[in-house]
Write an enzyme that holds these catalytic residues in place. Structure first.
Site, PDB file in Angstrom:
ATOM      1  N   ASN A  57     -10.262   0.254  -0.147  1.00  0.00           N
ATOM      2  CA  ASN A  57      -8.797   0.296  -0.201  1.00  0.00           C
ATOM      3  C   ASN A  57      -8.354  -0.243  -1.557  1.00  0.00           C
ATOM      4  O   ASN A  57      -8.418  -1.447  -1.802  1.00  0.00           O
ATOM      5  CB  ASN A  57      -8.233  -0.552   0.944  1.00  0.00           C
ATOM      6  CG  ASN A  57      -6.709  -0.532   0.993  1.00  0.00           C
ATOM      7  OD1 ASN A  57      -6.057  -0.058   0.059  1.00  0.00           O
ATOM      8  ND2 ASN A  57      -6.142  -1.052   2.065  1.00  0.00           N
ATOM      9  N   CYS A  99       0.809  -1.229   0.000  1.00  0.00           N
ATOM     10  CA  CYS A  99       0.000   0.000   0.000  1.00  0.00           C
ATOM     11  C   CYS A  99       0.842   1.280   0.000  1.00  0.00           C
ATOM     12  O   CYS A  99       0.311   2.365  -0.230  1.00  0.00           O
ATOM     13  CB  CYS A  99      -0.947   0.011   1.190  1.00  0.00           C
ATOM     14  SG  CYS A  99      -2.156  -1.288   1.085  1.00  0.00           S
ATOM     15  N   HIS A 130      -3.274   7.327   2.821  1.00  0.00           N
ATOM     16  CA  HIS A 130      -3.683   6.057   2.215  1.00  0.00           C
ATOM     17  C   HIS A 130      -5.036   5.679   2.809  1.00  0.00           C
ATOM     18  O   HIS A 130      -5.255   5.818   4.014  1.00  0.00           O
ATOM     19  CB  HIS A 130      -2.631   4.982   2.513  1.00  0.00           C
ATOM     20  CG  HIS A 130      -3.085   3.597   2.179  1.00  0.00           C
ATOM     21  ND1 HIS A 130      -3.576   3.272   0.936  1.00  0.00           N
ATOM     22  CD2 HIS A 130      -3.144   2.457   2.916  1.00  0.00           C
ATOM     23  CE1 HIS A 130      -3.910   1.995   0.926  1.00  0.00           C
ATOM     24  NE2 HIS A 130      -3.672   1.475   2.116  1.00  0.00           N
TER      25      HIS A 130
HETATM   26  O1  UT7 Z   1      -3.801  -1.093   3.482  1.00  0.00           O
HETATM   27  C1  UT7 Z   1      -2.860  -1.965   3.999  1.00  0.00           C
HETATM   28  C2  UT7 Z   1      -2.834  -1.977   5.450  1.00  0.00           C
HETATM   29  N1  UT7 Z   1      -4.057  -2.502   5.991  1.00  0.00           N
HETATM   30  C3  UT7 Z   1      -4.671  -1.859   6.975  1.00  0.00           C
HETATM   31  O2  UT7 Z   1      -4.274  -0.814   7.372  1.00  0.00           O
HETATM   32  C4  UT7 Z   1      -5.873  -2.558   7.599  1.00  0.00           C
HETATM   33  C5  UT7 Z   1      -5.795  -2.471   9.100  1.00  0.00           C
HETATM   34  N2  UT7 Z   1      -6.855  -3.159   9.757  1.00  0.00           N
HETATM   35  C6  UT7 Z   1      -8.157  -2.788   9.761  1.00  0.00           C
HETATM   36  O3  UT7 Z   1      -8.516  -1.839   9.072  1.00  0.00           O
HETATM   37  C7  UT7 Z   1      -9.134  -3.493  10.662  1.00  0.00           C
HETATM   38  O4  UT7 Z   1      -8.420  -4.332  11.544  1.00  0.00           O
HETATM   39  C8  UT7 Z   1     -10.188  -4.353   9.903  1.00  0.00           C
HETATM   40  C9  UT7 Z   1     -11.152  -3.438   9.168  1.00  0.00           C
HETATM   41  C10 UT7 Z   1      -9.515  -5.288   8.933  1.00  0.00           C
HETATM   42  C11 UT7 Z   1     -11.005  -5.163  10.904  1.00  0.00           C
HETATM   43  O5  UT7 Z   1     -11.583  -4.298  11.880  1.00  0.00           O
HETATM   44  P1  UT7 Z   1     -11.383  -4.587  13.437  1.00  0.00           P
HETATM   45  O6  UT7 Z   1     -12.145  -3.566  14.150  1.00  0.00           O
HETATM   46  O7  UT7 Z   1      -9.914  -4.699  13.711  1.00  0.00           O
HETATM   47  O8  UT7 Z   1     -12.100  -5.973  13.605  1.00  0.00           O
HETATM   48  P2  UT7 Z   1     -11.488  -7.342  14.170  1.00  0.00           P
HETATM   49  O9  UT7 Z   1     -10.657  -8.011  13.140  1.00  0.00           O
HETATM   50  O10 UT7 Z   1     -10.935  -7.108  15.523  1.00  0.00           O
HETATM   51  O11 UT7 Z   1     -12.817  -8.174  14.360  1.00  0.00           O
HETATM   52  C12 UT7 Z   1     -13.816  -7.814  15.343  1.00  0.00           C
HETATM   53  C13 UT7 Z   1     -14.998  -8.734  15.199  1.00  0.00           C
HETATM   54  C14 UT7 Z   1     -14.613 -10.207  15.182  1.00  0.00           C
HETATM   55  O12 UT7 Z   1     -15.642 -10.930  15.803  1.00  0.00           O
HETATM   56  P3  UT7 Z   1     -15.480 -11.420  17.340  1.00  0.00           P
HETATM   57  O13 UT7 Z   1     -14.265 -12.276  17.360  1.00  0.00           O
HETATM   58  O14 UT7 Z   1     -15.313 -10.163  18.149  1.00  0.00           O
HETATM   59  O15 UT7 Z   1     -16.772 -12.147  17.601  1.00  0.00           O
HETATM   60  C15 UT7 Z   1     -14.604 -10.551  13.718  1.00  0.00           C
HETATM   61  O16 UT7 Z   1     -14.848 -11.916  13.470  1.00  0.00           O
HETATM   62  O17 UT7 Z   1     -15.649  -8.478  13.950  1.00  0.00           O
HETATM   63  C16 UT7 Z   1     -15.737  -9.705  13.200  1.00  0.00           C
HETATM   64  N3  UT7 Z   1     -15.625  -9.372  11.792  1.00  0.00           N
HETATM   65  C17 UT7 Z   1     -16.689  -9.031  11.056  1.00  0.00           C
HETATM   66  N4  UT7 Z   1     -18.009  -8.919  11.379  1.00  0.00           N
HETATM   67  C18 UT7 Z   1     -18.834  -8.529  10.379  1.00  0.00           C
HETATM   68  C19 UT7 Z   1     -14.515  -9.323  11.028  1.00  0.00           C
HETATM   69  N5  UT7 Z   1     -14.835  -8.946   9.780  1.00  0.00           N
HETATM   70  C20 UT7 Z   1     -16.191  -8.757   9.774  1.00  0.00           C
HETATM   71  C21 UT7 Z   1     -17.112  -8.363   8.788  1.00  0.00           C
HETATM   72  N6  UT7 Z   1     -18.395  -8.261   9.145  1.00  0.00           N
HETATM   73  N7  UT7 Z   1     -16.735  -8.065   7.540  1.00  0.00           N
END
Ligand code: UT7
Length: 331
Positions: free
Chosen positions: A286, A116, A256
């Protein structure tokens, strides 16, 4: 001797017409518009549909329009750098394919992969060729067809990414405009959190790698988030400090577009108010190397000669960095 700087003298973007909305994604995986909007800020993204279309085809759209609007003949271009993680093929470089398709027959060209952060690495690299005095017309492209490496059964990644690209023209100037400073960083130990497992020399494509879905983006979202939020904010603050720029001096922050929460944190750390932050993640998601040039393109009409712009990125690798641009023209 007067210092040569590289000025951006034109920009153009391209996003494919097909819109993949959150509502539509709700039909593919267990997610909701509400979750995606609150956690990422993404409402919809563009997808390149159609047989035989690749990253280069989006780049050709952007580059042809860029050449037209800057009144440049393709043969005048001396160097083309394409930042991408979704090249048309492993080799040759997508930059070569774009050069061929656009008739940039006098250019040497190569791809640059910094995930990225690729576009800002490429912009910095291109600016050095200009500053050397040897090159006068350089095209820098950021382009990705993320839909080609996204698993649309994986809710953790498929909601985030989209397809898109942009291209800029770099030309020399002796005036005090252009790429003023840049800070680029890498930490290869971060590769465990964000990568594509197979398709390289470590794990060449096989039935097994395909069955295990190893040709798709693998991301440990939370780990990447933690690094992104601090690294991108810190490096942006660092480039301001070392150039004695205050928040009042900055006209625009171009971050970004990975996650609205990361963008907000970067703006806050720099003391930049939200109205000075370019945000279009809601429309495109993204697009990896496409995010920054797509922003600059969308905001081009609002940019004024002399505007101080801070560009910042964080991505797989890990890679991250920041560039200070003094905008060189009134649109
Ligand atoms: O561009 C390159 C660099 N990349 C980045 O900068 C991305 C950085 N990361 C992020 O933007 C975020 O971590 C994400 C958007 C990928 C995920 O958001 P988050 O707030 O960190 O969510 P998480 O992975 O901690 O997941 C929280 C909960 C989980 O459920 P439990 O374990 O709390 O029951 C996930 O299973 O949300 C769940 N979850 C979803 N629920 C509904 C994960 N993806 C989804 C989804 N819809 N699409």
């Amino acid at each position: 001797m007067t210092k040569l700087r590289a000025a951006i003298t034109g920009i153009h973007g391209y996003a494919p017409p097909y819109v993949l909305s959150n509502k539509e994604i709700e039909k593919l995986v267990d997610t909701s518009d509400e979750w995606i909007m609150t956690r990422t800020g993404i409402r919809e993204r563009r997808i390149q549909k159609g047989e035989g279309l690749a990253t280069s085809d989006m780049a050709v759209e952007a580059v042809n329009s860029l050449l037209q609007k800057t009144g440049t003949r393709p043969e005048e271009i001396e160097l083309v750098i394409c930042a991408t993680v979704t090249p048309d093929m492993v080799y040759p470089a997508t930059a070569n394919i774009v050069s061929d398709k656009c008739g940039m027959t006098n250019a040497f060209s190569f791809d640059l992969n910094a995930a990225c952060s690729g576009f800002i690495y490429a912009l910095t690299t291109g600016s050095k060729y200009i500053e050397s005095g040897s090159y006068k017309k350089v095209v820098v492209i950021g382009a990705d067809k993320m839909s080609s490496i996204v698993d649309y059964t994986d809710r953790q990644t498929c909601v985030i990414f989209g397809d898109g690209c942009g291209a800029v023209m770099l030309e020399p100037t002796t005036d005090d405009f252009g790429i003023m400073d840049s800070i680029m960083r890498t930490d290869g130990s971060g590769r465990i959190h964000l990568h594509q497992k197979a398709g390289g020399s470590l794990r060449p494509a096989s039935h097994e790698t395909i069955e295990r879905k190893e040709h798709f983006v693998y991301q440990e979202g939370q780990a990447v988030f933690k690094f992104a939020v601090t690294r991108m904010a810190d490096v942006s603050a660092e480039i301001m400090e070392r150039n004695k720029l205050t928040a009042d001096d900055i006209s625009w922050l171009v971050p970004h577009q990975a996650n609205l929460r990361i963008i907000d944190a970067t703006g806050k750390r720099m003391g930049i108010p939200p109205e000075k932050v370019m945000i279009n993640i809601d429309k495109y998601g993204n697009t990896t190397n496409g995010t920054i040039p797509l922003c600059l393109w969308e905001w081009e009409k609002q940019l004024k000669k002399g505007d101080n712009i801070i560009v910042a990125a964080f991505g797989g690798g890990f890679t991250w960095g920041s560039i200070w641009i003094k905008w060189a023209y009134d649109s």
